[in-house]
Write a protein that holds these residues in place. Sequence first.
Motif, PDB file in Angstrom:
ATOM      1  N   VAL A  44       0.403  -1.262  -0.305  1.00 40.57           N
ATOM      2  CA  VAL A  44       0.051   0.066   0.017  1.00 40.57           C
ATOM      3  C   VAL A  44       1.377   0.577  -0.073  1.00 40.57           C
ATOM      4  CG1 VAL A  44      -1.952   1.669   1.818  1.00 40.57           C
ATOM      5  CG2 VAL A  44      -1.903  -1.259   0.836  1.00 40.57           C
ATOM      6  N   PHE A  45       1.881   1.540   0.497  1.00 39.64           N
ATOM      7  CA  PHE A  45       3.157   2.032   0.620  1.00 39.64           C
ATOM      8  C   PHE A  45       3.834   2.145   0.391  1.00 39.64           C
ATOM      9  CE2 PHE A  45       5.542   5.315   3.219  1.00 39.64           C
ATOM     10  CZ  PHE A  45       4.837   6.358   2.843  1.00 39.64           C
ATOM     11  N   LYS A  46       4.999   2.574  -0.197  1.00 42.00           N
ATOM     12  CA  LYS A  46       6.299   2.497  -0.185  1.00 42.00           C
ATOM     13  C   LYS A  46       7.269   3.663   0.544  1.00 42.00           C
ATOM     14  CE  LYS A  46       8.951   1.995  -3.570  1.00 42.00           C
ATOM     15  NZ  LYS A  46       9.674  -0.310  -3.741  1.00 42.00           N
ATOM     16  N   PHE A  47       7.611   2.591   1.469  1.00 40.85           N
ATOM     17  CA  PHE A  47       8.355   2.980   2.919  1.00 40.85           C
ATOM     18  C   PHE A  47      10.211   3.466   2.074  1.00 40.85           C
ATOM     19  CE2 PHE A  47       4.593   0.680   4.760  1.00 40.85           C
ATOM     20  CZ  PHE A  47       4.416   1.197   5.909  1.00 40.85           C
ATOM     21  N   VAL A  48      10.472   2.052   1.500  1.00 32.37           N
ATOM     22  CA  VAL A  48      11.889   2.427   1.347  1.00 32.37           C
ATOM     23  C   VAL A  48      11.919   2.419  -0.702  1.00 32.37           C
ATOM     24  CG1 VAL A  48      13.853   1.766   1.420  1.00 32.37           C
ATOM     25  CG2 VAL A  48      12.843   1.497   3.369  1.00 32.37           C
ATOM     26  N   THR A  49      12.623   3.666  -1.113  1.00 28.84           N
ATOM     27  CA  THR A  49      12.845   3.649  -2.258  1.00 28.84           C
ATOM     28  C   THR A  49      13.636   2.679  -3.026  1.00 28.84           C
ATOM     29  OG1 THR A  49      11.994   6.192  -2.238  1.00 28.84           O
ATOM     30  CG2 THR A  49      13.805   5.079  -4.704  1.00 28.84           C
TER      31      THR A  49
END
Length: 387
Positions: free
Chosen positions: A71-76
């Motif tokens: 759901v969410f891109k925490f770390v590229t």
Amino acid sequence: MVRKKGVYGIAIVALICFLLIVFCTKEPDTVRISHNFQAIEFEDVDVIGEDISIDKIIDTQRLRLERKFDVFKFVTNKTFNKLSMLSGGQPLRTIIVTTWRSGSTFLGDVLNSLPGNYYHYEPLLHYGIMQIRGPPHADTAIKTLKNLLNCDYTDLENYLTFGMSHIYLFTHNKRLWTQCEAYPQYCWNATFLNEFCRLFPFQSMKVVRVRLRLIEELLSDKRLNTKVILLVRDPRGTLQSRRHRDWCPGEPDCDRPDLLCADMVSDYSAAIKFNKMYSRRFRTLRYEDLSLSPYKVVQDLFDWIGINVHPEIKEFLDTHTTVNVGGVSSTYRDSKNVPFHWKNDLNYTEIQSIEATCEEAMKLWGYVKTKGPKLRDFNPLTSYTIK
């Protein structure tokens, strides 16, 4: 006619009984517990009972964490598997090094508001009210910290035994404590703790009993690749805040200004070294700067750690920086005023005494001495550099 009515009546009663039987024997919905702690959502628990296995708990939590990453891109450029030890990855680790009543509870909770974070809260509580500056406790203390960062609870008997009678050692780790409440048979089980800890892509730790110089053993460990924040506070504010704690008076490492400020000078010297040797993984932060500009500083911190700021972090700041709620350990605070309560709570003689003892430490860390007893408009901060 009467006989027909009787037949119809029997049929209706039979139908009702059948429906009641079906309804009563229907399998109940899965029990779900929703926990809230300081406006942050816990990991849910699916099944409560003594029969559930450790593997089942771990598998369930793994799926939830993976969904969060979807759901969410925490770390590229990093997937969940690259950050979970259970999948052969390494988590992003952050350590706060400070001393008592210096803002670490607030900063620790900011880091812990990140979904997917595993929080090692004051792991040296069992050492009591002391500062560890070297032998005889340094080796065992650093070993404890390193074991926890590696999710290895196997040889931490003293730590776990202390935690059984001081549960706040675990309650601040809200994702773990949810499981402890649901499955108390596993809460202090090293095998469970090892596996559960290794799930998480992020780890944070706050340490208030070890001076910075000793943390080099953790910084130099390339596999840990941990980042360290030295959190500093004006000694006048620290000592004023400690007055409100019943465990501090009479404890030299807590109530003596000379020891506090000698540690601040020592930490500054270590910071110079670390700034050169570990420039990408070490930084300093004053509690006052965090309190005056929480959104800006937190954004900068997460950029440095390498994690995108999740909406729950912003929600935490929205709810914890504008009002005073709770006791002296609460993190619901009007952040712009809290660091400077010492100007009202300490009399001028006390302020002068602290300033005389802490002159070097205050100069190094950019804290300005007072020039008289009128402090309403006095700004105690100036710039500082680590060099």
